[in-house]
Design an enzyme around this catalytic site. Structure first.
Site, short mmCIF file in Angstrom:
data_model
loop_
_atom_site.label_atom_id
_atom_site.label_comp_id
_atom_site.label_asym_id
_atom_site.label_seq_id
_atom_site.Cartn_x
_atom_site.Cartn_y
_atom_site.Cartn_z
CE LYS A 21 -1.82 -1.35 3.81
NZ LYS A 21 -1.28 -2.71 3.84
CE LYS A 23 5.69 0.88 -7.16
NZ LYS A 23 6.46 0.03 -8.01
N GLY A 45 4.22 -1.01 9.31
CA GLY A 45 5.29 -0.25 8.68
C GLY A 45 5.13 -0.23 7.17
CG HIS A 46 2.93 2.24 4.79
ND1 HIS A 46 2.22 1.17 4.33
CD2 HIS A 46 2.02 3.10 5.27
CE1 HIS A 46 0.93 1.38 4.52
NE2 HIS A 46 0.78 2.54 5.11
N PRO A 306 9.45 -13.36 9.50
CG PRO A 306 10.14 -15.59 9.67
CD PRO A 306 10.10 -14.28 10.41
CG LEU A 334 3.09 -9.53 -12.60
CD1 LEU A 334 1.93 -10.48 -12.30
CD2 LEU A 334 2.81 -8.74 -13.87
CB VAL A 416 6.57 -4.62 -12.66
CG1 VAL A 416 5.30 -5.15 -13.29
CG2 VAL A 416 6.89 -3.22 -13.20
P1 GDP Z 1 2.48 -2.07 2.96
O1 GDP Z 1 2.43 -2.01 4.44
O2 GDP Z 1 1.22 -2.61 2.37
O3 GDP Z 1 2.93 -0.80 2.34
O4 GDP Z 1 3.57 -3.15 2.59
P2 GDP Z 1 5.10 -3.26 3.06
O5 GDP Z 1 5.77 -1.97 2.91
O6 GDP Z 1 5.19 -3.98 4.34
O7 GDP Z 1 5.62 -4.32 1.99
C1 GDP Z 1 5.69 -4.04 0.73
C2 GDP Z 1 7.11 -4.36 0.31
O8 GDP Z 1 7.07 -4.73 -1.01
C3 GDP Z 1 8.04 -3.17 0.39
O9 GDP Z 1 9.33 -3.61 0.71
C4 GDP Z 1 7.98 -2.61 -1.02
O10 GDP Z 1 9.17 -1.92 -1.40
C5 GDP Z 1 7.84 -3.86 -1.81
N1 GDP Z 1 7.11 -3.73 -3.06
C6 GDP Z 1 6.01 -2.95 -3.32
N2 GDP Z 1 5.61 -3.14 -4.59
C7 GDP Z 1 6.46 -4.04 -5.13
C8 GDP Z 1 6.56 -4.66 -6.41
O11 GDP Z 1 5.76 -4.43 -7.32
N3 GDP Z 1 7.58 -5.56 -6.60
C9 GDP Z 1 8.47 -5.86 -5.62
N4 GDP Z 1 9.41 -6.74 -5.88
N5 GDP Z 1 8.40 -5.30 -4.40
C10 GDP Z 1 7.40 -4.41 -4.16
#
Ligand code: GDP
Length: 426
Positions: A21, A23, A45-46, A306, A334, A416
């Site tokens: 989210k 991102k 944490g984002h 994990p 993806l 992506v």
């Molecule tokens: P949130 O709490 O929903 O924002 O999710 P998190 O931040 O905990 O986890 C998302 C993780 O996935 C982060 O490390 C992002 O940088 C990463 N991420 C987000 N979109 C993508 C993607 O399209 N591809 C990859 N490989 N990583 C992504």
């Protein structure tokens, strides 16, 4: 997504959280005037990557990384003031200007040290898999009408008197649970003295601020934490968080009416993960799980725990479309599936031998379901460079088409990669 008729968008997690989210909010915040957090606390944490810099934001909306955005911590959030100020200081250290750009609702409840002690003591007996940051006990106090709110700092003397009672009550509970730690009244009073001068200048009726912003035609993004399956009403109870993570919570937690919301974007991974305990029907076998975890970097942003991993569960996302009223999906990660020869998708469940295409309310039933899978061909090519749907391999497009059909909401974005530019707007 913002446009002449779309001024207010909610971004929610449509699975078990960690969908990326952060991102999507970051991408949408580029066009937003306000970004509002509406529930949860410092457990979510984002992670946002800008160039080579990585920011982990727990309570401050990630819109803070866009100069023109005003950020709001809404009344539905439980605010951990110490980590909030640590985050602010951390942003300042990286050169992000926050003065005059961040506001906190004076109706938001404060997470206090005694809440954390209670959380840890509860977790020992309940084993929900909480992060021990005091979120649950703070919401308990909120709904038990015992909470301390940001605005209470305006009346320090009477708030301290109330707090003395709360600390005494917490110590009784801690003793009952066999805990050895004791909350200190002096420590709590000193905390309030320290907090008031720094927090009160940021404290406002933020619901009114957001309401007025919308009246003036500004663009508002409401940012949820966790995901629908962790919603206290709609999730896999009792393995849930203590707030409404779904879009209804966005209205109550931001202090605006539901009619103000124009669109609800549900963020889903192209597969499924879950942190903590509770059912995860499409959990993969240990070897595949390990591979997904490694490829996807599936470890908690705050805790490093994990994550459990499995295939896309369409039953979960269909349910999420329904309880959130999702008007669109953003499919993230993806690229994590790029190397698989085949990609299974959980289409529905069998429960006691009977087809079941919706989510049972009780975890006992959900623990017993057997997902039915459809196996789609993998694409075995990198998708990280794709910027338009046409850039994706045909198998990847077919995979996304199938997710859309099974879920019942249109895909609006495909992510992506971790970087801001690694996104396809559909
Ligand atoms: P949130 O709490 O929903 O924002 O999710 P998190 O931040 O905990 O986890 C998302 C993780 O996935 C982060 O490390 C992002 O940088 C990463 N991420 C987000 N979109 C993508 C993607 O399209 N591809 C990859 N490989 N990583 C992504």
């Amino acid at each position: 997504m913002f446009g002449p008729k779309t001024h207010c968008i909610v971004v929610v997690g449509a699975q078990w959280g960690d969908e990326g989210k952060g991102k999507l909010v970051d991408v949408l915040a580029e066009q937003a005037d306000y970004v509002v957090r509406y529930q949860g606390g410092a457990n979510a944490g984002h992670t946002v990557c800008i160039g080579d810099a990585q920011f982990i934001l727990q309570q401050i909306p990630s819109g803070i990384l866009h100069d023109r955005c005003t950020c709001v911590v809404g009344n539905g959030v439980v605010l951990d003031p110490e980590t909030f100020f640590q985050e602010l200081d951390g942003l300042a250290a990286k050169g992000v200007k926050t003065a005059g750009r961040i506001f906190v609702s004076d109706r938001a409840h404060l997470v206090l040290p005694y809440h954390k002690l209670l959380d840890k003591a509860h977790e020992k007996s309940q084993n929900i898999g909480t992060t021990g940051r005091g979120i649950g006990p703070t919401y308990e106090d909120k709904f038990g009408r015992r909470g301390v709110r940001v605005g209470d700092l305006r009346h320090l003397d009477s708030t301290k008197a109330v707090l003395s009672e709360r600390v005494a009550r917490a110590n009784k509970l801690l003793a009952m649970m066999g805990g050895t730690e004791v909350a200190s009244e002096e420590q709590h009073h000193a905390l309030l003295d320290r907090l008031a001068p720094r927090l009160l200048p940021l404290a406002f009726d933020t619901g009114r601020q957001v309401f007025q912003a919308l009246r003036e035609g500004r663009r508002v993004l409401l940012e949820g934490a966790q995901g629908a399956m962790l919603d206290v009403d709609h999730g896999t109870y009792p393995f849930v968080t203590s707030s409404n993570t779904t879009s209804g919570g966005a209205a109550t937690g931001a202090g605006i009416g539901p009619t103000a919301i124009d669109e609800v974007l549900g963020v889903v991974k192209a597969y499924t993960t879950r942190v903590g305990n509770g059912p995860l029907p499409t959990q993969a076998d240990p070897e595949t799980e390990e591979e997904l975890r490694k490829l996807g970097g599936e470890f908690g942003a705050v805790t490093g725990r994990p994550r459990r991993c499995g295939w896309f569960d369409a039953t979960v996302v269909r349910y999420s479309v329904r309880v959130n009223g999702l008007t669109g999906l953003a499919v993230t990660k993806l690229d994590v599936l790029d190397t698989f020869a085949e990609v299974p998708v959980g289409t529905d469940y069998l429960l006691d031998g009977q087809p079941c295409d919706d989510l049972p309310a009780d975890v006992q039933s959900l623990e017993r379901v057997n997902p039915r899978y459809e196996t789609l061909p993998g694409w075995r090519r990198p998708t990280t460079g794709a910027r338009r749907m046409a850039d994706l391999p045909p198998e990847a497009r077919a995979y996304l088409d199938r997710l859309e059909d099974l879920s019942g909401a249109p895909i609006r974005y495909v992510s992506v990669g971790t970087r801001r530019d690694q996104i396809i707007e559909v």
